[in-house]
Write a protein that holds these residues in place. Sequence first.
Motif, PDB file in Angstrom:
ATOM      1  N   GLU A   1      32.117  -7.166  19.838  1.00  0.00           N
ATOM      2  CA  GLU A   1      32.994  -7.693  18.788  1.00  0.00           C
ATOM      3  C   GLU A   1      33.559  -6.586  17.909  1.00  0.00           C
ATOM      4  O   GLU A   1      34.722  -6.638  17.493  1.00  0.00           O
ATOM      5  CB  GLU A   1      32.236  -8.710  17.943  1.00  0.00           C
ATOM      6  CG  GLU A   1      31.965 -10.023  18.678  1.00  0.00           C
ATOM      7  CD  GLU A   1      31.190 -11.017  17.827  1.00  0.00           C
ATOM      8  OE1 GLU A   1      31.292 -12.222  18.104  1.00  0.00           O
ATOM      9  OE2 GLU A   1      30.475 -10.585  16.893  1.00  0.00           O
ATOM     10  N   GLU A   2      32.751  -5.564  17.618  1.00  0.00           N
ATOM     11  CA  GLU A   2      33.198  -4.498  16.730  1.00  0.00           C
ATOM     12  C   GLU A   2      33.887  -3.350  17.481  1.00  0.00           C
ATOM     13  O   GLU A   2      34.596  -2.549  16.859  1.00  0.00           O
ATOM     14  CB  GLU A   2      32.016  -3.970  15.920  1.00  0.00           C
ATOM     15  CG  GLU A   2      31.429  -5.034  14.993  1.00  0.00           C
ATOM     16  CD  GLU A   2      30.338  -4.487  14.084  1.00  0.00           C
ATOM     17  OE1 GLU A   2      30.260  -3.241  13.931  1.00  0.00           O
ATOM     18  OE2 GLU A   2      29.568  -5.293  13.544  1.00  0.00           O
ATOM     19  N   GLY A   3      33.680  -3.277  18.773  1.00  0.00           N
ATOM     20  CA  GLY A   3      34.347  -2.264  19.577  1.00  0.00           C
ATOM     21  C   GLY A   3      33.388  -1.259  20.186  1.00  0.00           C
ATOM     22  O   GLY A   3      32.424  -0.831  19.540  1.00  0.00           O
TER      23      GLY A   3
ATOM     24  N   THR B   1      36.811   7.125  17.258  1.00  0.00           N
ATOM     25  CA  THR B   1      37.875   6.151  17.462  1.00  0.00           C
ATOM     26  C   THR B   1      39.144   6.865  17.921  1.00  0.00           C
ATOM     27  O   THR B   1      39.323   8.072  17.674  1.00  0.00           O
ATOM     28  CB  THR B   1      38.167   5.351  16.181  1.00  0.00           C
ATOM     29  OG1 THR B   1      38.565   6.265  15.160  1.00  0.00           O
ATOM     30  CG2 THR B   1      36.954   4.562  15.742  1.00  0.00           C
TER      31      THR B   1
ATOM     32  N   TYR C   1      30.322   2.562  18.824  1.00  0.00           N
ATOM     33  CA  TYR C   1      28.925   2.419  19.237  1.00  0.00           C
ATOM     34  C   TYR C   1      28.586   3.213  20.495  1.00  0.00           C
ATOM     35  O   TYR C   1      27.484   3.755  20.618  1.00  0.00           O
ATOM     36  CB  TYR C   1      28.591   0.940  19.455  1.00  0.00           C
ATOM     37  CG  TYR C   1      28.478   0.158  18.179  1.00  0.00           C
ATOM     38  CD1 TYR C   1      27.286   0.121  17.455  1.00  0.00           C
ATOM     39  CD2 TYR C   1      29.564  -0.550  17.671  1.00  0.00           C
ATOM     40  CE1 TYR C   1      27.189  -0.593  16.275  1.00  0.00           C
ATOM     41  CE2 TYR C   1      29.475  -1.270  16.487  1.00  0.00           C
ATOM     42  CZ  TYR C   1      28.277  -1.281  15.789  1.00  0.00           C
ATOM     43  OH  TYR C   1      28.179  -1.994  14.613  1.00  0.00           O
TER      44      TYR C   1
ATOM     45  N   LYS D   1      40.203  -1.101  19.630  1.00  0.00           N
ATOM     46  CA  LYS D   1      38.815  -0.782  19.298  1.00  0.00           C
ATOM     47  C   LYS D   1      38.035  -0.258  20.508  1.00  0.00           C
ATOM     48  O   LYS D   1      36.912   0.244  20.355  1.00  0.00           O
ATOM     49  CB  LYS D   1      38.103  -2.017  18.734  1.00  0.00           C
ATOM     50  CG  LYS D   1      38.001  -3.179  19.713  1.00  0.00           C
ATOM     51  CD  LYS D   1      37.368  -4.399  19.050  1.00  0.00           C
ATOM     52  CE  LYS D   1      37.270  -5.585  20.021  1.00  0.00           C
ATOM     53  NZ  LYS D   1      36.671  -6.775  19.384  1.00  0.00           N
ATOM     54  N   ASN D   2      38.632  -0.364  21.710  1.00  0.00           N
ATOM     55  CA  ASN D   2      37.968   0.096  22.932  1.00  0.00           C
ATOM     56  C   ASN D   2      38.733   1.221  23.629  1.00  0.00           C
ATOM     57  O   ASN D   2      38.427   1.559  24.772  1.00  0.00           O
ATOM     58  CB  ASN D   2      37.807  -1.079  23.908  1.00  0.00           C
ATOM     59  CG  ASN D   2      36.964  -2.192  23.328  1.00  0.00           C
ATOM     60  OD1 ASN D   2      35.884  -1.953  22.800  1.00  0.00           O
ATOM     61  ND2 ASN D   2      37.464  -3.416  23.397  1.00  0.00           N
TER      62      ASN D   2
ATOM     63  N   ARG E   1      27.371  -7.790  19.266  1.00  0.00           N
ATOM     64  CA  ARG E   1      27.861  -7.055  18.103  1.00  0.00           C
ATOM     65  C   ARG E   1      28.754  -5.891  18.516  1.00  0.00           C
ATOM     66  O   ARG E   1      29.838  -5.686  17.943  1.00  0.00           O
ATOM     67  CB  ARG E   1      26.685  -6.531  17.275  1.00  0.00           C
ATOM     68  CG  ARG E   1      27.129  -5.732  16.051  1.00  0.00           C
ATOM     69  CD  ARG E   1      25.945  -5.209  15.266  1.00  0.00           C
ATOM     70  NE  ARG E   1      26.375  -4.394  14.131  1.00  0.00           N
ATOM     71  CZ  ARG E   1      25.547  -3.784  13.295  1.00  0.00           C
ATOM     72  NH1 ARG E   1      24.226  -3.898  13.476  1.00  0.00           N
ATOM     73  NH2 ARG E   1      26.007  -3.064  12.288  1.00  0.00           N
ATOM     74  N   ILE E   2      28.319  -5.134  19.532  1.00  0.00           N
ATOM     75  CA  ILE E   2      29.107  -3.999  19.993  1.00  0.00           C
ATOM     76  C   ILE E   2      30.438  -4.463  20.563  1.00  0.00           C
ATOM     77  O   ILE E   2      31.490  -3.864  20.291  1.00  0.00           O
ATOM     78  CB  ILE E   2      28.322  -3.183  21.040  1.00  0.00           C
ATOM     79  CG1 ILE E   2      27.116  -2.514  20.383  1.00  0.00           C
ATOM     80  CG2 ILE E   2      29.227  -2.145  21.706  1.00  0.00           C
ATOM     81  CD1 ILE E   2      26.215  -1.784  21.357  1.00  0.00           C
TER      82      ILE E   2
END
Length: 414
Positions: free
Chosen positions: A400-402, A411, A406, A45-46, A397-398
């Motif tokens: 945790e979600e990646g 992706t 954001y 996700k990163n 939030r960012i």
Amino acid sequence: MKEINDTITGLTVSIDTIWVLIAAAFVMFMQPGFALVEAGFTRKKNTVNILMKNFMDFSVGSLIFWIMGYTLMYGTDIGGLFGKINFFYHSNEVNGIPDMASLMFQTVFAATAATIVSGVIAERTHFTSYLVITLIITAIIYPVSGHWVWGGGWLATMTTPFHDFAGSTVVHSVGAWAGLVGGVLVGPRIGKFTAAGKPNAIPGHNMALSVLGVFILWFGWFGFNPGSQLAASGIENASAIAHIFITTNLAAAAGAITAMLVTWYQFKRPGLSLTLNGALAGLVAITAGCDVVSPGGAVIIGIIAGVVLVYGVSFFDNILKIDDPVGAISVHGLSGVTGTILVGFFDTTNGLFYGGGTAQLVSQFTGVIAIAAWALGAGFILFYIVKKTIGLRVSKRIEEEGLDVYEHGETAYN
């Protein structure tokens, strides 16, 4: 006769210049190696964020090092502390090799120092903040301590000069110590430590990327270390380059095998991630003394680096509670320090084990401590200012979600 001498001189300059620029290309190729290692060791996700940071390390670093970093490092010495800045460097002079070839070679080294920080603070840092950090490291932090050693500064002019041939401390430890400060100030990733402080493993998403990255780095190191000879013409230079190739390769192999055996003993299975980092630890450690240690000495340095790497990662995880997703502090910091100090023992001319006394060893300790103090202090000021102004860490939030969606709106895997 003069025409013959001019021809020989021109040929010598040409051979040396071509070698240095080829070596620079090798080192530049290390940048995707770092990107792949870091991406593989972290979560998918990163991935875009990781790749973007590494891409910008070289892009931002190339510009700012040309604008001011190069002359801060190699300009006319001012009090042994830094060089006189000549903005937007340009020179048509030839000093062994053209000055612009030297600029290119040193630029890729500067980018390497900056990119080490990326791994330590991965998966929770604002991209904008990271751009500021990499800019200042390449413009000021790395060039200042680099001047002390390679630019005619105080460490180079001691009675027994500090010896760091290609940058175990000048490049790798500087990046690691700045990253350590960043890791402390940005804090660990969510879920890395339990309420009781016990570390949780956060597996990377693609070990194949990391393996490819390490192979690329190993390959690139044959430009990093042998290229630092800065010449290839003549028997002396050719022999030196060949020697450095061998010591570099042996230390990497010894570091990898040692790390594998230690993890096999400690965890009852041979772990890939620590084995990969063991190879890198061996490469970092041999970088300081690759020109002055014997092949056997290189193997011993690689073995020691492999041991230090495995227990260093555990130390930062379990004792200091510093979240370092890729093990960069241990690979580049501890291994860099270890290899630099071991020059004082294994230098075949000035080393303690070869009858050279303690003078070189004292100089090695002096340089390691001074550069660590500079990188830690300057790094703290940099990260603290960034944290208090534009902020270091993304929101919960960012994280945790990646960061990919954001921070970058895309992706890596679709």
